[in-house]
Design an enzyme around this catalytic site. Structure first.
Site, short mmCIF file in Angstrom:
data_model
loop_
_atom_site.label_atom_id
_atom_site.label_comp_id
_atom_site.label_asym_id
_atom_site.label_seq_id
_atom_site.Cartn_x
_atom_site.Cartn_y
_atom_site.Cartn_z
N SER A 173 0.80 -1.22 0.00
CA SER A 173 0.00 0.00 0.00
C SER A 173 0.84 1.27 0.00
O SER A 173 1.96 1.30 0.50
CB SER A 173 -0.89 -0.01 1.25
N THR A 174 0.23 2.33 -0.51
CA THR A 174 0.89 3.64 -0.50
C THR A 174 1.12 4.16 0.91
O THR A 174 1.96 5.04 1.11
CB THR A 174 0.06 4.67 -1.29
#
Length: 137
Positions: A65-66
């Site tokens: 994930s970012t």
């Protein structure tokens, strides 16, 4: 074995010299690294239990994930981040994290030529990684 100089691509400028921590697997900073102590907590990872603090962290590429960018930034604020990151292929999540954390980063490097414990000098201004074998340190 003599020192090895590897040419890469500069991603985030900076200089550092530290011991290498090398993985053959991708790293996700969200869920894979404990933001409280900088240890790899992914039970399936080859570095599980190892601390990334003050190391030149060498791994093929990032994953996940970012939010991982923020985790890397948070680690740097707590002084638990790696001194530099060396990748085969830069991943946007890791790049953003390295930029906001001010961690020197180089990619396009054959990390198979680096071993955990080697002394590594990263010149992310020029894109060079100099490796001194652990037994020669």
């Amino acid at each position: 074995m003599p020192n090895v100089v590897l040419k890469g691509r500069r991603i985030v400028e900076g200089l550092c010299k530290a011991k290498a921590l090398v993985s053959s697997k991708s790293i996700s900073f969200l869920g894979g690294v404990d933001p409280a102590d900088g240890k790899i907590i992914d039970k399936t990872h080859d570095l599980c239990g190892e601390c990334i603090k003050d190391k030149v962290l060498c791994f093929p590429h990032g994953s996940g994930s970012t939010v991982g960018s923020y985790v890397l930034y948070s680690l740097s604020k707590k002084k638990l981040a790696p001194k530099a990151i060396v990748n085969q292929t830069a991943d946007p999540v890791v790049v953003v994290g390295a930029i906001i954390a001010g961690i020197p980063m180089v990619d396009k490097v054959d990390i198979k030529q680096i071993r955990t414990g080697d002394l590594v000098e990263v010149d992310a201004f020029k894109g060079f990684v100099k490796v001194t074998r652990a037994e020669e340190c």
